[in-house]
Write an enzyme that holds these catalytic residues in place. Structure first.
Site, PDB file in Angstrom:
ATOM      1  N   SER A  20      40.269  -3.732  26.208  1.00 42.53           N
ATOM      2  CA  SER A  20      41.329  -4.527  26.809  1.00 42.53           C
ATOM      3  C   SER A  20      42.607  -4.379  26.003  1.00 42.53           C
ATOM      4  CB  SER A  20      40.930  -6.016  26.843  1.00 42.53           C
ATOM      5  OG  SER A  20      40.759  -6.512  25.529  1.00 42.53           O
ATOM      6  N   TYR A 164      46.445 -13.365   9.479  1.00 40.86           N
ATOM      7  CA  TYR A 164      46.597 -12.145  10.268  1.00 40.86           C
ATOM      8  C   TYR A 164      47.475 -11.129   9.540  1.00 40.86           C
ATOM      9  CZ  TYR A 164      48.259  -9.043  13.994  1.00 40.86           C
ATOM     10  OH  TYR A 164      48.598  -7.943  14.731  1.00 40.86           O
TER      11      TYR A 164
END
Length: 308
Positions: A20, A164
């Site tokens: 995806s 992150y």
């Protein structure tokens, strides 16, 4: 002079996290460019069965080669098995795109160490796993390209994305350093540095929140800023180009750079609709790095030997 199969425009490519979002867009663009593309994803017969079917249908509809590949980047055995399958079927692997990743957003203090280790494992350590699986193949071939999907946030940091950013920064530092080590085997390194995408990916929608919301609550209204960031990013895109950034642009950029001869490709390819200025930072770094390596007498490790 004969041309080796590794100089051919049609290359065998493995893309991780290709079920995806950005990975899917990159895999599809590479397939449309004529490459033999394996779309790595976990659970092609179960959790990703629909995504695997989508990849196959895309190949059929467009008469290109796009094949789902069972691949778990969190497993040493899974990484090696996937590369073994590709080599068995194609006899080689020309390009590995290390793309699989996850997002965490929120107040950094509210994330647990275990969460931090999880994102480091997914966004950085998995690159080592995949490289350990593919590098023996590429070294035997004396040719190959390692591609890594990084982030502009590793160069211009943003709040509420500390875990992150740290994981992506670790991955990018790893990618650059190992790139010097393998360059003389004819193995190229390309670090894709995309900006943010609010459409065409579920990156923000699937972002993992902190495990300790009570800690985040102590930050008051500041903690709510994280929910506004996607809309603010999209507003920048619309103001600059009239529409939100398209993840397909990263695939287009990779297709273009893979079409360039080995030894001439840029180390970093920045695809940033928000125009943060990472190119300026990279230009300075590249200049200073070459000067330092020249002083050390190892500047030959920066450049991959050109094709004979």
């Amino acid at each position: 002079m004969s041309i080796s199969i590794h100089d051919s425009p049609r290359q065998v490519v493995v893309v991780t996290g290709a079920g995806s979002g950005l990975g899917q867009a990159v895999a599809e663009k590479l397939a449309l460019a004529g490459h033999i593309v394996y779309a790595g994803m976990r659970g092609i017969a179960s959790r990703s069965a629909e995504r695997a079917a989508t990849a196959l249908q895309f190949g059929t509809d467009n008469q290109v080669t796009l094949r789902p590949l069972e691949l778990d980047v969190l497993s040493d055995t899974g990484c090696r098995a996937a590369i073994d399958q590709v080599v068995f079927e194609q006899g080689r692997v020309d390009v590995l795109v290390n793309n699989a990743g996850m997002l965490m957003s929120g107040v950094a203090e509210a994330f647990t160490p275990e969460q931090f280790l999880t994102i480091l494992d997914t966004n950085a350590v998995s690159w080592l796993r995949m490289n350990r699986a593919v590098l023996p193949v590429m070294r035997r071939q004396k040719a190959g390209t390692l591609v890594y999907v990084s982030s502009t946030t590793t160069h211009i940091a943003e709040p509420f994305m500390a875990t992150y950013i740290a994981s992506k920064a670790a991955g990018e530092a790893f990618a650059e350093s190992i790139g010097f080590e393998v360059s003389q085997f004819g193995i190229d390194t390309i670090i894709l540095v995309p900006g943010a995408f609010t459409q065409g990916t579920q990156h923000f929608a699937h972002s993992n929140p902190p495990a300790e919301p009570a800690v985040a609550a102590q930050y008051g209204d500041a903690a709510e800023t994280v929910t506004d960031i996607p809309a603010r990013l999209e507003a920048i895109d619309v103001a600059r180009q009239g529409h939100p950034a398209d993840v397909a642009s990263v695939g287009d950029a990779l297709v273009e750079v893979l079409g360039q001869p080995r030894g001439t490709r840029p180390r970093r390819v920045i695809v940033d609709a928000q125009h943060k200025g990472v190119q300026d930072i990279d230009a300075v770094r590249t200049e200073r790095q070459r000067a330092f390596f020249t002083a050390l007498g190892i500047d030959h490790l920066i450049d991959v030997p050109a094709h004979p």
